[in-house]
Design an enzyme around this catalytic site. Structure first.
Site, mmCIF file in Angstrom:
data_model
loop_
_atom_site.group_PDB
_atom_site.id
_atom_site.type_symbol
_atom_site.label_atom_id
_atom_site.label_comp_id
_atom_site.label_asym_id
_atom_site.label_seq_id
_atom_site.Cartn_x
_atom_site.Cartn_y
_atom_site.Cartn_z
ATOM 1 N N ARG A 56 0.836 -1.209 0.000
ATOM 2 C CA ARG A 56 0.000 0.000 0.000
ATOM 3 C C ARG A 56 0.873 1.262 0.000
ATOM 4 N NH1 ARG A 56 -2.018 1.969 4.485
ATOM 5 N NH2 ARG A 56 -2.289 -0.064 5.436
ATOM 6 N N TYR A 109 -16.334 14.228 -16.314
ATOM 7 C CA TYR A 109 -16.609 12.803 -16.161
ATOM 8 C C TYR A 109 -17.626 12.652 -15.024
ATOM 9 C CZ TYR A 109 -16.058 7.868 -15.430
ATOM 10 O OH TYR A 109 -16.311 6.540 -15.295
ATOM 11 N N ASP A 181 -7.915 16.335 -16.028
ATOM 12 C CA ASP A 181 -8.122 14.932 -16.365
ATOM 13 C C ASP A 181 -7.733 14.796 -17.843
ATOM 14 O OD1 ASP A 181 -9.161 12.487 -17.229
ATOM 15 O OD2 ASP A 181 -10.837 12.547 -15.813
ATOM 16 N N LYS A 206 -8.173 3.319 -19.472
ATOM 17 C CA LYS A 206 -8.512 3.604 -20.863
ATOM 18 C C LYS A 206 -7.280 3.435 -21.751
ATOM 19 C CE LYS A 206 -12.336 4.493 -18.772
ATOM 20 N NZ LYS A 206 -12.757 5.824 -18.366
HETATM 21 C C1 LIG Z 1 -13.170 6.342 -17.154
HETATM 22 C C2 LIG Z 1 -12.854 7.726 -16.774
HETATM 23 C C3 LIG Z 1 -12.626 8.083 -15.435
HETATM 24 C C4 LIG Z 1 -12.774 7.103 -14.293
HETATM 25 O O1 LIG Z 1 -11.807 6.102 -14.355
HETATM 26 P P1 LIG Z 1 -11.989 4.634 -13.709
HETATM 27 O O2 LIG Z 1 -10.678 4.001 -14.014
HETATM 28 O O3 LIG Z 1 -13.168 3.993 -14.365
HETATM 29 O O4 LIG Z 1 -12.215 4.838 -12.251
HETATM 30 C C5 LIG Z 1 -12.287 9.399 -15.173
HETATM 31 N N1 LIG Z 1 -12.192 10.320 -16.152
HETATM 32 C C6 LIG Z 1 -12.416 10.014 -17.435
HETATM 33 C C7 LIG Z 1 -12.301 11.079 -18.468
HETATM 34 C C8 LIG Z 1 -12.753 8.712 -17.799
HETATM 35 O O5 LIG Z 1 -12.989 8.418 -19.082
#
Ligand SMILES: *Cc1c(COP(=O)(O)O)cnc(C)c1O
Length: 391
Positions: A56, A109, A181, A206
């Site tokens: 952790r 998001y 983000d 992603k």
């Molecule tokens: C999918 C996504 C998230 C969240 O990510 P997880 O790995 O599903 O928790 C945050 N921001 C954007 C732009 C995303 O496409």
């Protein structure tokens, strides 16, 4: 040649590993262990700060992935998380306390929007949501207690572009840090640290991992911020599994190749859709018809793999289209090798009222495609036959 002089694609493959000859595995091993032993107490007090104490706190497989992503984003340091959402929530909590104020764009998001609009107020933190495409609104929303500006570009699902440099300029005038983000763009298409952004967040689920086989997040920033964030992560505990981090490292090696292909494929699919009589409008940053094409071209080197479009027809036509697709799986998410499709009004934006959706341009006829790396002619043939069926 020094490691930092290498091209991003070279860094993706070699990480921070020395280029000097050595004996050992070519690939970073998976340290699939929760804890680490030491021969004596003296050493135990030394390892606590590193990646060989307790997973952790840190893990050598995590370190390898963190150093690789940091090199690619041009950040001093990076930290992995169990998901993109944990990366977002933990890094906001790390800098915010009760009584503080946040400025964020309205189109975020869904999970980030929920956190800011529903959870943060419980702890006395208010967020003002502004129009993503209007930097003046960011400036006007700033208060004496504003501690954070939070942006995301391009947005989901209508691919609006935030003028990153302009927002950073406004934030700096007030001494406020900017978080972005960068999931949709990836460091291949957009490099926010070079534009002055302080903290970059990814859902590594992603494009970074890229194969729809794991959930993870990553946060990048200064060495000092990441050191503080590590303490916060130790407390909140949102750490990923070493095996998943090894898969992430493998994914990163081909990020450049994959994103190049996503960019080409998505642009061609967008161009095909744009001239199709059954299509009302297409949203893709690198289409000349995009209302912010010039800005997109200025701050991005590729349009990315996600596009959305409105079918000229009914909600039923949109459903028939998406159910007729053969290569585009009907699934949420994006950024992986295979193509995926969704109808935002009934998935990611289902919780909004019809009025809220309408004002965000998310109609019942809007379809989002996350274009994969398949042969583009096959993808276009698939889209074409599905449009015919929807007609
Ligand atoms: C999918 C996504 C998230 C969240 O990510 P997880 O790995 O599903 O928790 C945050 N921001 C954007 C732009 C995303 O496409």
């Amino acid at each position: 040649m020094k490691a930092e002089e290498f091209h991003l694609n070279t860094k993706a493959v070699h990480g921070k590993s020395e280029t000097t000859k050595k004996s050992g595995p070519v690939v970073t091993p998976i340290f699939q262990t929760s804890t680490f032993q030491v021969p004596d107490i003296e050493e135990q007090s030394l390892v606590r700060q590193g990646d060989r104490f307790y997973t952790r706190y840190g893990n050598p497989t995590h370190t390898a992935a963190e150093e690789t992503i940091a090199a690619m984003e041009g950040a001093e340091a990076a930290l992995l998380f169990a998901s993109g959402m944990t990366a977002i929530t933990t890094s906001i909590i790390a800098v915010i306390k009760s009584g503080d104020h946040i400025v964020a764009q309205r189109e975020l998001y869904g999970g980030a929007f929920n956190f800011l609009s529903r959870w943060m107020p419980r702890f006395g933190v208010e967020t003002t949501f502004v129009e993503a495409t209007n930097p003046d609104q960011f400036a006007q929303a700033i208060r004496p207690n504003t501690r954070l500006i939070y942006i995301e570009s391009p947005t989901n699902p209508t691919l609006k572009i935030v003028d990153i440099e302009r927002v950073v300029e406004i934030a700096r005038q007030h001494g406020i840090p900017t978080f972005i983000d960068n999931t949709f763009a990836t460091p291949i298409n957009q490099r926010p640290i070079e534009l002055g952004v302080d903290v970059v967040i990814h859902s590594g689920t992603k494009y970074l991992a890229g194969h729809s086989d794991l959930i993870c997040g990553v946060v990048l920033g200064s060495r000092r911020f990441i050191a503080d964030l590590r303490e916060t992560r130790i407390t909140f505990g949102g750490i990923m599994d070493p095996h998943a981090s090894w898969l992430l490292l493998r994914g990163l090696k081909t990020l450049g190749l994959r994103v190049e292909r996503h960019n080409q494929n998505a642009l061609q699919v967008a161009q095909f859709l744009e001239q199709h009589p059954r299509v009302k409008r297409v949203y893709y940053p690198f289409l000349e018809s995009h209302s912010q094409y010039a800005l997109a071209k200025k701050q991005m080197t590729g349009g990315g793999g996600v596009l959305s479009f409105e079918i000229d027809g009914t909600a039923q036509d949109a459903r028939r289209f998406i159910e007729s697709l053969k290569l585009f799986a009907l699934a949420p998410s994006l950024g992986s090798v295979e193509s995926l499709s969704t109808i935002p009004a009934i998935t990611s934006h289902a919780r909004l009222s019809p009025e809220e959706r309408a004002s965000a341009g998310i109609t019942d006829q809007l379809v989002r495609l996350a274009v994969g790396i398949e042969q583009v002619e096959d993808l276009i043939t698939d889209v074409q036959q599905a449009l015919n069926r929807a007609a």
